[in-house]
Write a protein that holds these residues in place. Structure first.
Motif, mmCIF file in Angstrom:
data_model
loop_
_atom_site.group_PDB
_atom_site.id
_atom_site.type_symbol
_atom_site.label_atom_id
_atom_site.label_comp_id
_atom_site.label_asym_id
_atom_site.label_seq_id
_atom_site.Cartn_x
_atom_site.Cartn_y
_atom_site.Cartn_z
ATOM 1 N N THR A 52 27.526 -5.289 -4.132
ATOM 2 C CA THR A 52 26.800 -4.294 -4.917
ATOM 3 C C THR A 52 26.253 -4.906 -6.208
ATOM 4 O O THR A 52 26.974 -5.605 -6.923
ATOM 5 N N LEU A 53 24.994 -4.647 -6.484
ATOM 6 C CA LEU A 53 24.340 -5.182 -7.669
ATOM 7 C C LEU A 53 24.429 -4.187 -8.819
ATOM 8 O O LEU A 53 24.357 -2.974 -8.613
ATOM 9 N N GLU A 54 24.563 -4.702 -10.020
ATOM 10 C CA GLU A 54 24.575 -3.868 -11.208
ATOM 11 C C GLU A 54 23.187 -3.229 -11.391
ATOM 12 O O GLU A 54 22.170 -3.852 -11.068
ATOM 13 N N PRO A 55 23.129 -2.005 -11.914
ATOM 14 C CA PRO A 55 21.838 -1.327 -12.104
ATOM 15 C C PRO A 55 20.834 -2.132 -12.938
ATOM 16 O O PRO A 55 19.643 -2.125 -12.636
ATOM 17 N N ASP A 56 21.300 -2.828 -13.971
ATOM 18 C CA ASP A 56 20.360 -3.591 -14.792
ATOM 19 C C ASP A 56 19.769 -4.767 -14.025
ATOM 20 O O ASP A 56 18.602 -5.106 -14.192
ATOM 21 N N ILE A 57 20.555 -5.355 -13.133
ATOM 22 C CA ILE A 57 20.053 -6.441 -12.283
ATOM 23 C C ILE A 57 19.017 -5.882 -11.310
ATOM 24 O O ILE A 57 17.953 -6.486 -11.100
ATOM 25 N N MET A 58 19.301 -4.727 -10.727
ATOM 26 C CA MET A 58 18.359 -4.108 -9.793
ATOM 27 C C MET A 58 17.033 -3.804 -10.482
ATOM 28 O O MET A 58 15.968 -4.036 -9.913
ATOM 29 N N GLU A 59 17.094 -3.314 -11.704
ATOM 30 C CA GLU A 59 15.869 -2.998 -12.442
ATOM 31 C C GLU A 59 15.080 -4.266 -12.747
ATOM 32 O O GLU A 59 13.852 -4.282 -12.642
ATOM 33 N N ARG A 60 15.760 -5.323 -13.119
ATOM 34 C CA ARG A 60 15.078 -6.592 -13.407
ATOM 35 C C ARG A 60 14.384 -7.119 -12.155
ATOM 36 O O ARG A 60 13.280 -7.652 -12.226
ATOM 37 N N ILE A 61 15.006 -6.932 -11.002
ATOM 38 C CA ILE A 61 14.398 -7.372 -9.742
ATOM 39 C C ILE A 61 13.154 -6.550 -9.445
ATOM 40 O O ILE A 61 12.135 -7.083 -9.028
ATOM 41 N N ARG A 62 13.204 -5.244 -9.681
ATOM 42 C CA ARG A 62 12.039 -4.380 -9.446
ATOM 43 C C ARG A 62 10.842 -4.787 -10.292
ATOM 44 O O ARG A 62 9.703 -4.572 -9.918
ATOM 45 N N LEU A 63 11.096 -5.382 -11.450
ATOM 46 C CA LEU A 63 10.020 -5.752 -12.368
ATOM 47 C C LEU A 63 9.436 -7.142 -12.106
ATOM 48 O O LEU A 63 8.473 -7.534 -12.764
ATOM 49 N N LEU A 64 9.991 -7.864 -11.133
ATOM 50 C CA LEU A 64 9.480 -9.199 -10.828
ATOM 51 C C LEU A 64 8.067 -9.128 -10.248
ATOM 52 O O LEU A 64 7.679 -8.141 -9.631
ATOM 53 N N SER A 65 7.324 -10.199 -10.420
ATOM 54 C CA SER A 65 5.994 -10.301 -9.807
ATOM 55 C C SER A 65 6.141 -10.638 -8.322
ATOM 56 O O SER A 65 7.213 -11.049 -7.868
ATOM 57 N N THR A 66 5.063 -10.503 -7.587
ATOM 58 C CA THR A 66 5.076 -10.830 -6.162
ATOM 59 C C THR A 66 5.468 -12.284 -5.944
ATOM 60 O O THR A 66 6.264 -12.596 -5.049
ATOM 61 N N THR A 67 4.945 -13.175 -6.751
ATOM 62 C CA THR A 67 5.285 -14.598 -6.633
ATOM 63 C C THR A 67 6.779 -14.812 -6.869
ATOM 64 O O THR A 67 7.415 -15.583 -6.139
ATOM 65 N N GLN A 68 7.336 -14.141 -7.839
ATOM 66 C CA GLN A 68 8.756 -14.270 -8.119
ATOM 67 C C GLN A 68 9.599 -13.720 -6.967
ATOM 68 O O GLN A 68 10.656 -14.276 -6.638
ATOM 69 N N TRP A 69 9.154 -12.617 -6.332
ATOM 70 C CA TRP A 69 9.879 -12.097 -5.164
ATOM 71 C C TRP A 69 9.873 -13.106 -4.041
ATOM 72 O O TRP A 69 10.879 -13.311 -3.370
ATOM 73 N N GLU A 70 8.722 -13.731 -3.817
ATOM 74 C CA GLU A 70 8.621 -14.740 -2.756
ATOM 75 C C GLU A 70 9.573 -15.885 -3.044
ATOM 76 O O GLU A 70 10.268 -16.363 -2.148
ATOM 77 N N ASP A 71 9.628 -16.344 -4.287
ATOM 78 C CA ASP A 71 10.533 -17.425 -4.657
ATOM 79 C C ASP A 71 11.990 -17.003 -4.471
ATOM 80 O O ASP A 71 12.808 -17.785 -3.975
ATOM 81 N N LEU A 72 12.302 -15.773 -4.847
ATOM 82 C CA LEU A 72 13.655 -15.272 -4.725
ATOM 83 C C LEU A 72 14.097 -15.160 -3.264
ATOM 84 O O LEU A 72 15.213 -15.520 -2.916
#
Length: 73
Positions: A52-72
């Motif tokens: 389970t991810l912490e809510p603040d981590i989840m929010e930071r992930i939602r704010l990533l750019s498309t390129t950052q999601w691809e890298d992740l």
């Protein structure tokens, strides 16, 4: 905007698919859908890997750019 005033079937007959697909609004809707799919996929991968991810981590992930999601991913 026409969808607020006219029947969906009437609009479908009036506008060809090609015209709608070229619409800036249509493209924006498609991009938002892709973004949501990417978020769900990445959140699922991270949850399986780390629990389970912490809510603040989840929010930071939602704010990533498309390129950052691809890298992740």
């Amino acid at each position: 905007m026409a969808g607020l005033r006219f029947d969906k079937d009437w609009l479908a007959n009036f506008f060809r698919d090609e015209i709608m697909e070229e619409s800036v609004v249509y493209q924006d809707i498609i991009q938002k859908g892709r973004k949501q799919e990417a978020i769900v996929l990445i959140m699922g991968m991270l949850t399986r890997g780390f629990g389970t991810l912490e809510p603040d981590i989840m929010e930071r992930i939602r704010l990533l750019s498309t390129t950052q999601w691809e890298d992740l991913s």
